[in-house]
Design an enzyme around this catalytic site. Structure first.
Site, PDB file in Angstrom:
ATOM      1  CB  SER A   1     -23.743 -60.257 -18.499  1.00  0.00           C
ATOM      2  OG  SER A   1     -23.551 -58.838 -18.457  1.00  0.00           O
TER       3      SER A   1
ATOM      4  CG  ASP B   1     -37.762 -47.139 -26.935  1.00  0.00           C
ATOM      5  OD1 ASP B   1     -36.525 -46.662 -27.511  1.00  0.00           O
ATOM      6  OD2 ASP B   1     -38.854 -46.872 -27.543  1.00  0.00           O
TER       7      ASP B   1
ATOM      8  CG  HIS C   1     -18.741 -59.104 -20.186  1.00  0.00           C
ATOM      9  ND1 HIS C   1     -19.026 -59.267 -18.839  1.00  0.00           N
ATOM     10  CD2 HIS C   1     -20.037 -58.736 -20.494  1.00  0.00           C
ATOM     11  CE1 HIS C   1     -20.102 -59.217 -18.414  1.00  0.00           C
ATOM     12  NE2 HIS C   1     -20.989 -58.812 -19.508  1.00  0.00           N
TER      13      HIS C   1
END
Length: 271
Positions: free
Chosen positions: A96, A189, A250
């Protein structure tokens, strides 16, 4: 305590498993860390040495701002040159986000890479944006100030993430800091702000290509790789083979660790 983001060149954290055989470097996906490949690596022993890398903004590695695949690939390359790749190229496995980092590294610095394994991702913009946005938002809404234990975090997260196994995977990113309080190791964040980069295209120079052997591994229950992605993959990586692992989503290496290990070992022509 917030990690220092002013020094993106600080050494990445990695763990070497095994004491002989070819070196295979493993790069994890979003929310992960090097040890996520632990079951696969155990299945591959004693045929190789495995370097489990924590990518920037994850695990025990430094934070960066912004998130950038070119920068991540460079950080991994420097880490390898200073260590396991000092005497020659290594095999590289990336899942990924780690797969995109691995592709960017192979295209930019092909001398470092012998064989490349790309797990359930393509060089084009990938899916999962809405899912990852939901998960990053759910994690950010956990009230760290009220947590006395990981159990408290699990109970808060269960309101938005009902799957226990997925919650366990996500909450591996919580660790106690120097004052004993629970804090995020992952740079949530910035990862949330730059999610479009994480799920976007692999950066590469015009005309770039990696001519080494490439194994492209998909999960049969995943839609992260499509037939439409194949022309770009083969233009950038002309020696590509595509394999689909049955009964895998996945997270191919987590769902089918032994099958995945066998597929990779055959590709590397290991014993």
């Amino acid at each position: 305590m917030t990690p220092d983001v002013s020094r993106p060149d600080r050494t990445l954290h990695s763990t070497l498993v095994g004491d002989h055989g070819p070196v295979v470097v493993f790069l994890h996906g979003l929310f992960g860390r090097g040890r996520n490949f632990g079951a696969t690596v155990r299945a591959m022993q004693p045929h190789l040495r495995a370097l489990l890398v924590d990518l920037p903004n994850h695990g025990a590695s430094p934070w960066t701002d912004p998130v950038d695949y070119g920068q991540m690939a460079h950080a991994v390359a420097e880490h390898l040159r200073a260590g396991v790749a000092a005497e020659g190229p290594v095999h590289l496995v990336g899942h990924s986000m780690g797969g995109k980092t691995a592709m960017a590294l192979a295209l930019a610095e092909p001398d470092l890479v012998d064989h490349l394994v790309v797990v359930d991702v393509s060089p084009a913009g990938s899916g999962g944006g809405e899912e990852f946005e939901h998960l990053l938002g759910a994690l950010s809404r956990i009230d760290l100030a009220t947590l006395a234990s990981l159990g408290d975090a699990d109970r808060q997260l269960s309101r938005e993430v009902p799957q226990p196994s997925l919650r366990g995977f996500l909450l591996q990113n919580l660790r106690r800091d120097g004052s004993g309080r629970l804090a995020w190791q992952a740079n949530l964040d910035v990862l949330r702000r730059d999610l479009a980069v994480v799920t976007g295209d692999v950066p590469h120079a015009d005309g770039a290509r990696f001519d080494g052997p490439v194994l492209w591994v998909a999960g049969s229950e995943s839609d992260y790789i499509t037939d439409e992605d194949e022309p770009l993959m083969r233009r950038l990586f002309p020696r590509t083979r595509r394999v689909t692992v049955k009964d895998a989503n996945h997270w191919v290496h987590s769902r089918q660790p032994q099958v995945f290990a066998d597929v990779v070992l055959r590709f590397l022509d290991a014993p």
